[in-house]
Design a protein around this motif. Structure first.
Motif, PDB file in Angstrom:
ATOM      1  N   TYR A 292      14.067  -2.719  14.515  1.00  0.00           N
ATOM      2  CA  TYR A 292      15.293  -1.929  14.715  1.00  0.00           C
ATOM      3  C   TYR A 292      15.225  -0.632  13.923  1.00  0.00           C
ATOM      4  N   TYR A 293      14.855  -0.719  12.641  1.00  0.00           N
ATOM      5  CA  TYR A 293      14.783   0.486  11.814  1.00  0.00           C
ATOM      6  C   TYR A 293      13.702   1.435  12.321  1.00  0.00           C
ATOM      7  N   MET A 294      12.583   0.878  12.764  1.00  0.00           N
ATOM      8  CA  MET A 294      11.517   1.718  13.313  1.00  0.00           C
ATOM      9  C   MET A 294      11.995   2.473  14.545  1.00  0.00           C
ATOM     10  N   GLU A 295      12.661   1.783  15.428  1.00  0.00           N
ATOM     11  CA  GLU A 295      13.117   2.406  16.674  1.00  0.00           C
ATOM     12  C   GLU A 295      14.148   3.496  16.409  1.00  0.00           C
ATOM     13  N   ARG A 296      15.066   3.230  15.472  1.00  0.00           N
ATOM     14  CA  ARG A 296      16.096   4.227  15.170  1.00  0.00           C
ATOM     15  C   ARG A 296      15.508   5.445  14.472  1.00  0.00           C
ATOM     16  N   ILE A 297      14.578   5.218  13.549  1.00  0.00           N
ATOM     17  CA  ILE A 297      13.931   6.355  12.872  1.00  0.00           C
ATOM     18  C   ILE A 297      13.173   7.193  13.883  1.00  0.00           C
ATOM     19  N   GLU A 298      12.451   6.534  14.787  1.00  0.00           N
ATOM     20  CA  GLU A 298      11.719   7.271  15.829  1.00  0.00           C
ATOM     21  C   GLU A 298      12.684   8.081  16.697  1.00  0.00           C
ATOM     22  N   GLU A 299      13.757   7.459  17.142  1.00  0.00           N
ATOM     23  CA  GLU A 299      14.726   8.134  18.002  1.00  0.00           C
ATOM     24  C   GLU A 299      15.353   9.339  17.310  1.00  0.00           C
ATOM     25  N   LEU A 300      15.777   9.147  16.071  1.00  0.00           N
ATOM     26  CA  LEU A 300      16.468  10.222  15.359  1.00  0.00           C
ATOM     27  C   LEU A 300      15.517  11.333  14.940  1.00  0.00           C
ATOM     28  N   LEU A 301      14.292  10.993  14.565  1.00  0.00           N
ATOM     29  CA  LEU A 301      13.336  12.025  14.185  1.00  0.00           C
ATOM     30  C   LEU A 301      12.891  12.830  15.398  1.00  0.00           C
ATOM     31  N   LEU A 302      12.709  12.171  16.533  1.00  0.00           N
ATOM     32  CA  LEU A 302      12.375  12.906  17.759  1.00  0.00           C
ATOM     33  C   LEU A 302      13.511  13.859  18.142  1.00  0.00           C
ATOM     34  N   GLN A 303      14.759  13.385  18.016  1.00  0.00           N
ATOM     35  CA  GLN A 303      15.890  14.255  18.325  1.00  0.00           C
ATOM     36  C   GLN A 303      15.961  15.432  17.362  1.00  0.00           C
ATOM     37  N   SER A 304      15.667  15.165  16.087  1.00  0.00           N
ATOM     38  CA  SER A 304      15.666  16.238  15.092  1.00  0.00           C
ATOM     39  C   SER A 304      14.622  17.294  15.436  1.00  0.00           C
ATOM     40  N   ILE A 305      13.440  16.858  15.818  1.00  0.00           N
ATOM     41  CA  ILE A 305      12.375  17.804  16.180  1.00  0.00           C
ATOM     42  C   ILE A 305      12.743  18.557  17.460  1.00  0.00           C
ATOM     43  N   LYS A 306      13.341  17.855  18.404  1.00  0.00           N
ATOM     44  CA  LYS A 306      13.793  18.517  19.637  1.00  0.00           C
ATOM     45  C   LYS A 306      14.801  19.618  19.318  1.00  0.00           C
ATOM     46  N   PHE A 307      15.762  19.311  18.437  1.00  0.00           N
ATOM     47  CA  PHE A 307      16.723  20.325  18.003  1.00  0.00           C
ATOM     48  C   PHE A 307      16.003  21.509  17.361  1.00  0.00           C
TER      49      PHE A 307
END
Length: 621
Positions: free
Chosen positions: A241-256
């Motif tokens: 769960y933590y891995m998936e959320r970190i991946e999702e949020l970091l990808l969104q951060s980079i996209k931003f």
């Protein structure tokens, strides 16, 4: 990324001298060489230098609301501006440009100062509300964008850099001795302290409010990192769960952070953090980007092997910047000019060289990996904390040492770096007799450093993380080491790990997922396996130690000899000239060397401080 400056008369009736605004703007040209703007009214003046990144044609500032009563200047980026714009358009707001900054005036119209809670970005801003005859200054949560101010005789002056404030005849040049003691004791000065007396650094996550006709200004904190208390019940989830959320949020951060109307590049050190960022950039877009690495001539320092592994996998344009040890000394004066403070390490000049190369290749925006170590327990000190705790070593410290730790951190068992008693002894040997005579007045341990309520009752890993963010990251790594070195070449730095949504989630990750069986950044490494070559994940953490004062002294540079001459040291009055001579002799001995993991390079700090005094023409004591 830009440079902002301004003057606000709290008396409310004195006219602004237009030339004073222009003088401030002129020294900030390196922060914004593409365009400029200003606004003058009876009781305030705003100045702006633009580095064009979003809406290249019509995004110049200051920017007004529909009736011109609210006006904003902003240094930085509002990463979620597209989403915010859609909301505001539905509410009937009218936009005149496609600039990300224009959302600020309309958010302020609707929410007042609470609009800061809606922003995902890095910013230092000033908002004028003409109906209230007021000004609000604000800085992002992590202090990515700098903002300095001083209040003199009813005049509030503010700017992205201190050198802009120094152009005003009201501002005196004088060393802040508490700032000096922080420099000799910590990684850097800590907001709101600077090296200039009466010039403050608006602390990250803070805002300032002033009204014409009211002499006092109001300071407020609108955000702070608040880790859970040890007795606070937080649902523990699975590792996946933590891995998936970190991946999702970091990808969104980079996209931003790749939103721009210009090309976006990245720095690649060869370590985990920068490698993960560039690999995620590739996962988000097949655009062929430009990435930049420092290649040190000394094989002991070189990370060429790991940089090549990542660059070849991505098939990006990889620019390796050769860097010789001599290049450090040649850039030191320029480093001090842009940091506006002495620095403890000489490697800032390598970042400056990388930024110059990026700009030469047409890159205005760079993504870097700062923030990961502080948030995911990435430094060796997190392991050392656990070792000391297991062995009860902190219990062996003297009562006086524990008392000082309690005074500074609120915890008698927490050790940050050096022992306070040994540090005090070393400094008093270096400081002049005059300074020792008033040492208690400026001793940094006698002045509040951090909010101890955010340390008390937290896990040891969270205690260090909070302190690292406040003492190492905000005013040092993302400020003088990153923003100031990049902006010397008119390049904007963006930091995906310092995304407000990501950080708010990381605070809920259990500490043992960060440091697992003494393995640093465990959960981040698990997340990175999907993107980053295995050789990068499994490598030992590399900490570059730039050549210190023994190297500089043995090179026999005339400018260093002049800075450290007995007569100069004696005349300036900050240091014990006899002790400086003793250290010089000791460090020049061919058999002498500093143990980089143990010894403090006080001689280098003295050199840097003296260079700061010279660069900014600071007065003697």
């Amino acid at each position: 990324m830009c440079g902002i400056s301004g003057i606000f008369k709290t008396t409310g009736h004195e006219r602004i001298n237009k030339q004073e605004i222009f003088d401030m703007m002129d020294v900030l040209e390196h922060r914004g060489p593409d365009d400029s703007g200003h606004r003058l009214r009876e009781y305030y003046g705003l100045g702006f230098r633009r580095l064009s990144i979003i809406d290249l044609q019509s995004g110049n500032q200051p920017i007004e609301n529909e009736d011109g009563t609210i006006c904003v200047i902003c240094n930085g980026e509002i990463f979620n501006h597209i989403e915010l714009r859609e909301e505001l358009l539905k509410k009937g707001h009218v936009f005149r440009s496609k600039s990300d900054v224009e959302v600020l005036v309309h958010l302020y119209e609707d929410l007042g100062e609470r609009f800061l809670d809606r922003i995902n970005g890095q910013f230092a801003l000033a908002i004028i509300d003409e109906k209230r005859r007021s000004i609000m200054l604000a800085r992002d949560q992590f202090g990515v964008m700098p903002l300095f101010y001083t209040l003199v005789d009813g005049t509030l002056l503010f700017a992205s850099e201190i050198k802009a404030l120094l152009t005003n005849p009201l501002v005196r040049r004088e060393v802040d001795l508490v700032g000096m003691d922080q420099f000799f004791s910590l990684p850097h000065t800590v907001s709101p302290r600077t090296m200039f007396k009466n010039i403050k650094n608006l602390a990250p996550g803070h805002l300032m409010y002033a009204e014409a006709g009211k002499p006092d200004v109001i300071l407020k904190q609108y955000w702070d990192l608040d880790y859970p208390l040890l007795n606070e019940e937080i649902e523990r989830r699975s590792e996946s769960y933590y891995m998936e959320r970190i991946e999702e949020l970091l990808l969104q951060s980079i996209k931003f952070r790749t939103r721009a109307d210009v090309d976006v590049g990245a720095f690649l050190s060869g370590g985990l953090d920068s490698s993960l960022i560039v690999c995620m950039m590739k996962a988000l877009s097949q655009n062929r980007r430009k990435i930049f690495s420092v290649d040190f001539e000394n094989e002991e320092f070189s990370e060429r092997k790991y940089q090549k592994i990542v660059a070849e996998q991505l098939e990006y344009e990889h620019y390796s910047v050769p860097f010789k040890v001599d290049d450090i000394a040649e850039r030191l004066e320029k480093v001090i000019y842009h940091t506006e403070a002495p620095v403890k390490e000489s490697y800032n000049s390598a970042t400056m060289a990388l930024a110059a190369k990026a700009r030469a290749q047409g890159i205005k925006v760079i993504l870097t990996g700062e923030g990961s170590d502080e948030l995911f327990a990435g430094y060796p000190s997190y392991r050392f904390d656990q070792f000391r705790k297991l062995r009860n070593q902190n219990d062996l410290s003297s009562a006086e040492e524990k008392m000082l730790r309690s005074k500074v951190w609120g915890d008698p068992l927490f050790k940050y770096e050096a022992d306070f008693l040994k540090l005090k002894e070393d400094k008093k040997a270096i400081y002049s007799q005059q300074l020792n005579g008033c040492f208690d007045d400026f001793d940094f341990t006698n002045h509040q450093l951090v909010d101890q309520s955010k340390i008390a009752g937290r896990h040891l890993i969270h205690q260090r993380s909070y302190i690292d963010l406040k003492v190492r990251l905000m005013d040092h790594l993302v400020s003088d080491h990153s923003d100031r070195m990049l902006m010397a070449s008119s390049v904007e730095g963006r930091f995906p790990f310092l995304d407000i949504n990501l950080v708010n989630f990381i605070r809920t990750v259990p500490p043992d997922f960060k440091l697992n069986n003494f393995k640093e950044k465990y959960i981040l490494k698990q997340t990175a396996k999907k993107f980053v070559p295995e050789a990068i994940i499994n490598r030992e953490k590399y900490i570059f130690i730039a050549p210190g004062s023994p190297f500089l002294l043995r090179k026999n540079y005339d400018w260093i000899n002049d800075l450290l001459s007995y007569e100069t040291i004696k005349r300036q009055g900050y240091f014990n000239a006899d002790e400086v001579e003793r250290l010089k002799k000791k460090y020049l001995d061919p058999d002498f060397s500093l143990k980089t993991s143990i010894d403090t390079d006080y001689m280098l700090m003295i050199i840097m401080f003296c260079l700061f005094i010279k660069t900014f023409d600071m007065p003697s004591l």
